[in-house]
Design an enzyme around this catalytic site. Structure first.
Site, PDB file in Angstrom:
ATOM      1  CE  LYS A  49      -4.244   0.508   2.576  1.00  0.00           C
ATOM      2  NZ  LYS A  49      -4.925  -0.253   3.826  1.00  0.00           N
ATOM      3  CG  LEU A  50       3.469   2.019  -2.523  1.00  0.00           C
ATOM      4  CD1 LEU A  50       3.656   2.155  -3.406  1.00  0.00           C
ATOM      5  CD2 LEU A  50       4.688   3.166  -1.458  1.00  0.00           C
TER       6      LEU A  50
END
Length: 316
Positions: free
Chosen positions: A131-132
């Site tokens: 996740k970014l």
């Protein structure tokens, strides 16, 4: 049939939680975690063994206390993810430190490290989503990671510009937020009575879904951040929906027919030329809600990351 099972006919249901027991109860395909959820789960006594293991790892893999804390935090995130993967058949999303949201290279470095930690526990990278935050730098980091076979989940997505840039970068999955968009508008112009068809968060996800399907983008749309079950039901048919345990419970307890609301449009269009950085920043900047919510989301995740570090530092 209860509403949760009804939704599962048309949409892949994902649990938005770090609480392993909650996830076990609702039989989701995947699970998503973030620093806030991990902080909450880390406070529960049944997960003390995961914390102890992370602390031992931190002591062994860091020279200074700061290095030990960072190592322990990374290991804790992976420990929770690996436990969750014993329950869900699909993937788990693990978040890169929000403080790296404007640093492409360090985001890539952290993502590779998290994947390496998973692989040391026998977890294949095909079961992990990194996740970014959907900043320009986060999207560019994801673009490179995807080429290495590391699939990404671009989160804190509030604007169409973010969604378009993610698709053009070829990212695996996006998490457009519904509830936080709703919160922003509700605080300024309350919707009374509530009409789900007019919910700006719901409309945002619908627009993104239609655009992706019309232009044959393969990026998965996973609606996230829900405040009420009406929002979830209004997005039935979306590729995936990640739902918190309290709302999964409500859906499971209510017996009612569920109708598919999102259907790929029949008309398709050629893809436009990819956005430049300047175009992305300008388009995103046109929406005060998106600018404020992205900034706030990064700050809040960073605060909870620091709290998690403090919790672990006290045990070192």
């Amino acid at each position: 049939m209860n509403e949760l099972d009804g939704i599962k006919q048309f949409t892949t249901v994902v649990a938005d939680s770090g609480d392993i027991e909650s996830i076990r109860h609702y039989h989701p395909q995947d699970a998503t975690t973030n620093p806030s959820l991990l902080l909450k789960a880390a406070g529960l006594s049944q997960y003390e063994h995961l914390i102890d293991d992370a602390i031992a790892w931190g002591k062994k893999n860091g020279k200074t206390q700061e290095q030990q804390v960072v190592a322990a935090c990374d290991k804790l995130a992976v420990n929770f993810g690996a436990e969750i993967l014993k329950i869900v058949p699909g993937r788990v999303s693990t978040e890169v430190d929000a403080r790296l949201s404007f640093d492409k290279e360090k985001s890539i470095e952290k993502a590779r490290h998290l994947v390496d930690l998973y692989q040391q526990q026998g977890v294949e990278k095909s079961r992990i989503l990194i996740k970014l935050a959907s900043t320009w730098e986060g999207i560019r980091a994801a673009e490179e990671l995807e080429k290495e076979g590391i699939n990404c989940n671009l989160t804190l997505l509030f604007s169409f510009a973010q969604a378009r840039a993610c698709a053009e970068a070829g990212v695996f999955l996006i998490s457009p937020f519904v509830g936080r968009i709703y919160d922003w508008y509700q605080a300024r112009k309350p919707m009374d009575p509530y009409v789900v068809e007019e919910d700006p968060g719901v409309k945002s996800v619908r627009n993104i879904y239609d655009y992706y399907k019309q232009h044959h983008y393969e990026t998965i749309v996973m609606g996230a951040s829900f405040r009420r079950t009406e929002q979830i039901l209004a997005l039935t048919g979306c590729d995936r929906l990640t739902i918190a345990p309290n709302l999964l419970k409500e859906l499971q307890e209510k017996v009612s027919p569920v109708v598919r609301k999102l259907i790929p449009p029949s008309q398709t269009f050629p893809r436009p030329a990819p956005m430049s950085e300047a175009e992305f920043r300008w388009e995103h900047n046109q929406y005060a809600m998106a600018v404020e919510k992205l900034s706030e989301g990064i700050r809040l995740f960073a605060v909870d990351q620091r709290k998690l570090e403090d919790l672990l530092a006290a045990k070192l």
